[in-house]
Design a protein around this motif. Structure first.
Motif, PDB file in Angstrom:
ATOM      1  N   SER A  60      27.364   9.713 -19.215  1.00 44.35           N
ATOM      2  CA  SER A  60      28.475  10.455 -18.599  1.00 44.35           C
ATOM      3  C   SER A  60      29.345   9.530 -17.770  1.00 44.35           C
ATOM      4  N   SER A  61      28.714   8.704 -16.989  1.00 46.53           N
ATOM      5  CA  SER A  61      29.452   7.782 -16.136  1.00 46.53           C
ATOM      6  C   SER A  61      30.265   6.794 -16.957  1.00 46.53           C
ATOM      7  N   LEU A  62      29.671   6.263 -18.001  1.00 46.12           N
ATOM      8  CA  LEU A  62      30.361   5.269 -18.817  1.00 46.12           C
ATOM      9  C   LEU A  62      31.512   5.876 -19.618  1.00 46.12           C
ATOM     10  N   VAL A  63      31.319   7.097 -20.117  1.00 46.43           N
ATOM     11  CA  VAL A  63      32.406   7.777 -20.822  1.00 46.43           C
ATOM     12  C   VAL A  63      33.559   8.012 -19.864  1.00 46.43           C
ATOM     13  N   THR A  64      33.269   8.523 -18.676  1.00 43.47           N
ATOM     14  CA  THR A  64      34.342   8.865 -17.741  1.00 43.47           C
ATOM     15  C   THR A  64      35.040   7.629 -17.166  1.00 43.47           C
ATOM     16  N   GLN A  65      34.350   6.492 -17.179  1.00 43.34           N
ATOM     17  CA  GLN A  65      34.985   5.246 -16.733  1.00 43.34           C
ATOM     18  C   GLN A  65      35.686   4.514 -17.869  1.00 43.34           C
ATOM     19  N   GLY A  66      35.371   4.876 -19.107  1.00 46.06           N
ATOM     20  CA  GLY A  66      35.979   4.221 -20.253  1.00 46.06           C
ATOM     21  C   GLY A  66      35.495   2.798 -20.462  1.00 46.06           C
ATOM     22  N   ILE A  67      34.172   2.604 -20.465  1.00 41.74           N
ATOM     23  CA  ILE A  67      33.601   1.258 -20.592  1.00 41.74           C
ATOM     24  C   ILE A  67      32.831   1.161 -21.919  1.00 41.74           C
ATOM     25  N   PRO A  68      33.515   0.763 -23.002  1.00 41.70           N
ATOM     26  CA  PRO A  68      32.909   0.834 -24.332  1.00 41.70           C
ATOM     27  C   PRO A  68      31.706  -0.078 -24.576  1.00 41.70           C
ATOM     28  N   GLU A  69      31.712  -1.304 -24.086  1.00 43.18           N
ATOM     29  CA  GLU A  69      30.577  -2.188 -24.369  1.00 43.18           C
ATOM     30  C   GLU A  69      29.300  -1.695 -23.690  1.00 43.18           C
ATOM     31  N   ALA A  70      29.416  -1.260 -22.462  1.00 39.47           N
ATOM     32  CA  ALA A  70      28.237  -0.712 -21.783  1.00 39.47           C
ATOM     33  C   ALA A  70      27.824   0.608 -22.431  1.00 39.47           C
ATOM     34  N   LEU A  71      28.809   1.384 -22.875  1.00 42.31           N
ATOM     35  CA  LEU A  71      28.515   2.643 -23.562  1.00 42.31           C
ATOM     36  C   LEU A  71      27.685   2.370 -24.811  1.00 42.31           C
ATOM     37  N   ARG A  72      28.061   1.359 -25.570  1.00 41.01           N
ATOM     38  CA  ARG A  72      27.322   0.986 -26.781  1.00 41.01           C
ATOM     39  C   ARG A  72      25.850   0.706 -26.448  1.00 41.01           C
ATOM     40  N   PHE A  73      25.613  -0.122 -25.441  1.00 40.41           N
ATOM     41  CA  PHE A  73      24.243  -0.462 -25.036  1.00 40.41           C
ATOM     42  C   PHE A  73      23.467   0.799 -24.667  1.00 40.41           C
ATOM     43  N   HIS A  74      24.108   1.669 -23.894  1.00 42.55           N
ATOM     44  CA  HIS A  74      23.388   2.832 -23.376  1.00 42.55           C
ATOM     45  C   HIS A  74      23.282   3.989 -24.367  1.00 42.55           C
ATOM     46  N   VAL A  75      24.102   4.010 -25.413  1.00 41.15           N
ATOM     47  CA  VAL A  75      23.861   4.968 -26.495  1.00 41.15           C
ATOM     48  C   VAL A  75      22.554   4.588 -27.199  1.00 41.15           C
ATOM     49  N   HIS A  76      22.369   3.293 -27.442  1.00 39.66           N
ATOM     50  CA  HIS A  76      21.092   2.827 -28.006  1.00 39.66           C
ATOM     51  C   HIS A  76      19.932   3.235 -27.090  1.00 39.66           C
ATOM     52  N   THR A  77      20.110   3.022 -25.800  1.00 41.45           N
ATOM     53  CA  THR A  77      19.058   3.377 -24.837  1.00 41.45           C
ATOM     54  C   THR A  77      18.767   4.871 -24.895  1.00 41.45           C
ATOM     55  N   ALA A  78      19.810   5.689 -24.895  1.00 45.93           N
ATOM     56  CA  ALA A  78      19.637   7.145 -24.906  1.00 45.93           C
ATOM     57  C   ALA A  78      18.842   7.593 -26.136  1.00 45.93           C
ATOM     58  N   ILE A  79      19.208   7.069 -27.286  1.00 47.46           N
ATOM     59  CA  ILE A  79      18.471   7.410 -28.514  1.00 47.46           C
ATOM     60  C   ILE A  79      17.013   6.979 -28.378  1.00 47.46           C
ATOM     61  N   HIS A  80      16.795   5.790 -27.818  1.00 44.39           N
ATOM     62  CA  HIS A  80      15.440   5.241 -27.655  1.00 44.39           C
ATOM     63  C   HIS A  80      14.570   6.138 -26.758  1.00 44.39           C
ATOM     64  N   VAL A  81      15.173   6.791 -25.761  1.00 40.68           N
ATOM     65  CA  VAL A  81      14.378   7.617 -24.834  1.00 40.68           C
ATOM     66  C   VAL A  81      14.367   9.100 -25.226  1.00 40.68           C
TER      67      VAL A  81
END
Length: 130
Positions: free
Chosen positions: A66-87
């Motif tokens: 949520s934080s990364l989407v609302t800040q518009g930070i695509p590279e960190a979003l990419r990393f954390h989408v992987h993390t979200a799926i992993h958890v």
């Protein structure tokens, strides 16, 4: 072992849990760029924040997205989408989160997040059906 070393090792353990060895490799690349920054990310971000027990890893992943989407930070979003799926966050939950963010952060930020998320889904072989 110093407290600083303990927090770093705890951070490594947490990152390994939520992202696996690939996550460790991606974060440790910062050792070559700025070792103190990498240490801070590992010790504080993962050793202090992600290790807290009041929220589980899935909840923390959703908050982070949520934080990364609302800040518009695509590279960190990419990393954390992987993390979200992993958890255990489902692809549909991720897409619903982006839709929800549109109401609070605006459609342009959500629109910008979709290609990043869909690219990650494609990388890991996820098909989303509505």
């Amino acid at each position: 072992m110093s407290i600083r070393d303990e927090r770093y090792e705890k951070g490594m353990d947490i990152l390994r849990q939520i992202r696996g060895e690939q996550g460790i490799d991606q974060v440790q690349r910062f050792q070559n760029i700025h070792p103190a920054f990498e240490e801070m990310m590992m010790s504080f971000g993962y050793g202090e924040i992600w290790s807290r027990t009041e929220l589980d890893h899935k909840q923390r992943a959703l908050i982070t997205l949520s934080s990364l989407v609302t800040q518009g930070i695509p590279e960190a979003l990419r990393f954390h989408v992987h993390t979200a799926i992993h958890v255990g966050v489902t692809p549909k939950e991720i897409l619903e989160l982006v839709l929800h963010c549109a109401a609070y952060a605006g459609f342009p930020k959500s629109v910008a997040a979709f290609p990043v998320i869909l690219e990650v889904f494609e990388e890991i072989g996820v098909d989303v059906e509505w």
